[in-house]
Design an enzyme around this catalytic site. Structure first.
Site, PDB file in Angstrom:
ATOM      1  N   ASP A  73       0.749  -1.229  -0.035  1.00  0.00           N
ATOM      2  CA  ASP A  73      -0.222   0.029  -0.184  1.00  0.00           C
ATOM      3  C   ASP A  73       0.845   1.375   0.108  1.00  0.00           C
ATOM      4  O   ASP A  73       2.013   1.432   0.437  1.00  0.00           O
ATOM      5  CB  ASP A  73      -0.844  -0.062   1.360  1.00  0.00           C
ATOM      6  N   GLU A 127      -2.359   6.409  -8.570  1.00  0.00           N
ATOM      7  CA  GLU A 127      -3.017   7.260  -7.565  1.00  0.00           C
ATOM      8  C   GLU A 127      -3.328   8.826  -8.146  1.00  0.00           C
ATOM      9  O   GLU A 127      -2.160   9.300  -8.390  1.00  0.00           O
ATOM     10  CB  GLU A 127      -2.598   7.346  -6.081  1.00  0.00           C
ATOM     11  N   HIS A 174      -8.405   9.567   4.006  1.00  0.00           N
ATOM     12  CA  HIS A 174      -7.791   8.375   4.769  1.00  0.00           C
ATOM     13  C   HIS A 174      -8.242   9.154   6.056  1.00  0.00           C
ATOM     14  O   HIS A 174      -8.286  10.069   6.616  1.00  0.00           O
ATOM     15  CB  HIS A 174      -6.456   8.738   4.439  1.00  0.00           C
ATOM     16  N   SER A 211     -12.821   3.608   5.669  1.00  0.00           N
ATOM     17  CA  SER A 211     -13.391   3.627   7.119  1.00  0.00           C
ATOM     18  C   SER A 211     -14.370   4.735   7.431  1.00  0.00           C
ATOM     19  O   SER A 211     -13.755   5.689   6.927  1.00  0.00           O
ATOM     20  CB  SER A 211     -11.885   3.831   8.367  1.00  0.00           C
ATOM     21  N   THR A 233      -8.562   2.525   9.435  1.00  0.00           N
ATOM     22  CA  THR A 233      -8.679   3.175  10.734  1.00  0.00           C
ATOM     23  C   THR A 233      -9.522   2.514  11.833  1.00  0.00           C
ATOM     24  O   THR A 233      -9.489   2.378  12.589  1.00  0.00           O
ATOM     25  CB  THR A 233      -9.068   4.625  10.426  1.00  0.00           C
TER      26      THR A 233
END
Ligand SMILES: [Zn+2]
Length: 285
Positions: A73, A127, A174, A211, A233
């Site tokens: 990741d 990304e 995030h 999350s 998370t």
């Protein structure tokens, strides 16, 4: 992933940085009998060991004959990417989204070529856009509205780099706000943007920062073309709560494998609930 896409499901991706998280993720996926990806960012790999986690996940896959896969990741340099490819990682998120678009394209294309030369079946994800940093608890929400991905730049990025998977910015972020940890607020996604990016690129799409996202938005995002959903998370919050529970229950205990089971169980419950949602079609069939 072809399988999940054909069915209208998504593959669950869970970040791990210790044996508790790995055990809990595998246990949840095996209980539901659905494929799963475990991911480690550069920081998580530094703690666990890149070659060591490669060996561990491979041994689990073989021993249980189970589709558990390993993702590098948020990798920010080709050197770290090559290290992961050589350690047997199945996929990588090559993340230069902080660079200007043209530079991101140029270096991601180079990375795709270099990584596929080491392992042709490795899936490379690129990304674009801004989804914030750090799968942690945040006090306030950053303004990510200017960093949303457009279908045009998504198409140009996928075509010029040759990535297999794209991570767009579609309202995701995030980490979690404190109010999300308390369950008072939820992240909302730009479903139309996901659908137009899917249509423009035809690529596999990943939703990072899953999350704390509204359940129904997740279902609609998967229907609109999201193929992988990252959860980190929520697992970390469960890990901490479970650990605190284990310590509180046994104040004089020092044996790790007696203290840690509540942490494994707490994380497993999150994995189960997320995998049920991501694999709704498979489970209905
Ligand atoms: Zn991410």
């Amino acid at each position: 992933m072809q399988d999940a896409q054909a069915r209208g499901d998504a593959v669950g991706h869970f970040n791990i940085s210790d044996l508790v998280l790995l055990k809990a993720t595998l246990a949840g996926a095996r209980e539901l009998n659905v494929p799963v990806v475990v991911g480690l960012s550069e920081g998580e790999r530094e703690f666990v060991g890149t070659r060591q986690i490669g060996a561990l996940v491979r041994s689990l896959r073989e021993e249980f004959d189970f589709p558990i896969f390993l993702n590098a990741d948020h990798t920010h340099s080709l050197a770290k990417g090559i290290e992961a490819a050589k350690a047997g990682f199945d996929a990588i998120v090559f993340d230069l989204s902080a660079l200007p678009f043209e530079e991101n394209v140029r270096q991601t294309k180079q990375a795709v070529e270099a990584l596929k030369a080491i392992n042709p079946s490795m899936m490379v994800e690129g990304e674009i856009g801004d989804i914030g940093t750090g799968s942690e608890i945040h006090d306030s929400s950053p303004d990510l509205s200017k960093g949303l991905s457009s279908p045009e730049e998504a198409k140009q990025f996928v075509e010029s780099t040759g990535v297999d998977i794209l991570a767009p910015a579609v309202g995701n972020m995030h980490g979690m706000l404190r109010s999300m940890v308390r369950g008072e607020t939820k992240k909302r996604l730009d479903i139309e943007r996901i659908a137009s990016i899917k249509q423009a690129t035809g690529a596999y799409l990943t939703l990072h920062g899953g999350s704390g996202t509204d359940d129904d938005d997740l279902r609609r995002a998967i229907a609109a073309g999201i193929d992988i959903v990252h959860i980190n998370t929520e697992l970390r919050v469960a890990w901490r709560r479970g650990l605190e529970q284990g310590l509180a229950k046994m104040p004089d205990e020092v044996v790790p494998y007696k203290i840690l089971p509540p942490a494994v169980e707490a994380v497993k419950q999150v994995v189960l609930s997320r995998l049920r949602l991501f694999n709704g079609k498979r489970r209905a069939a």
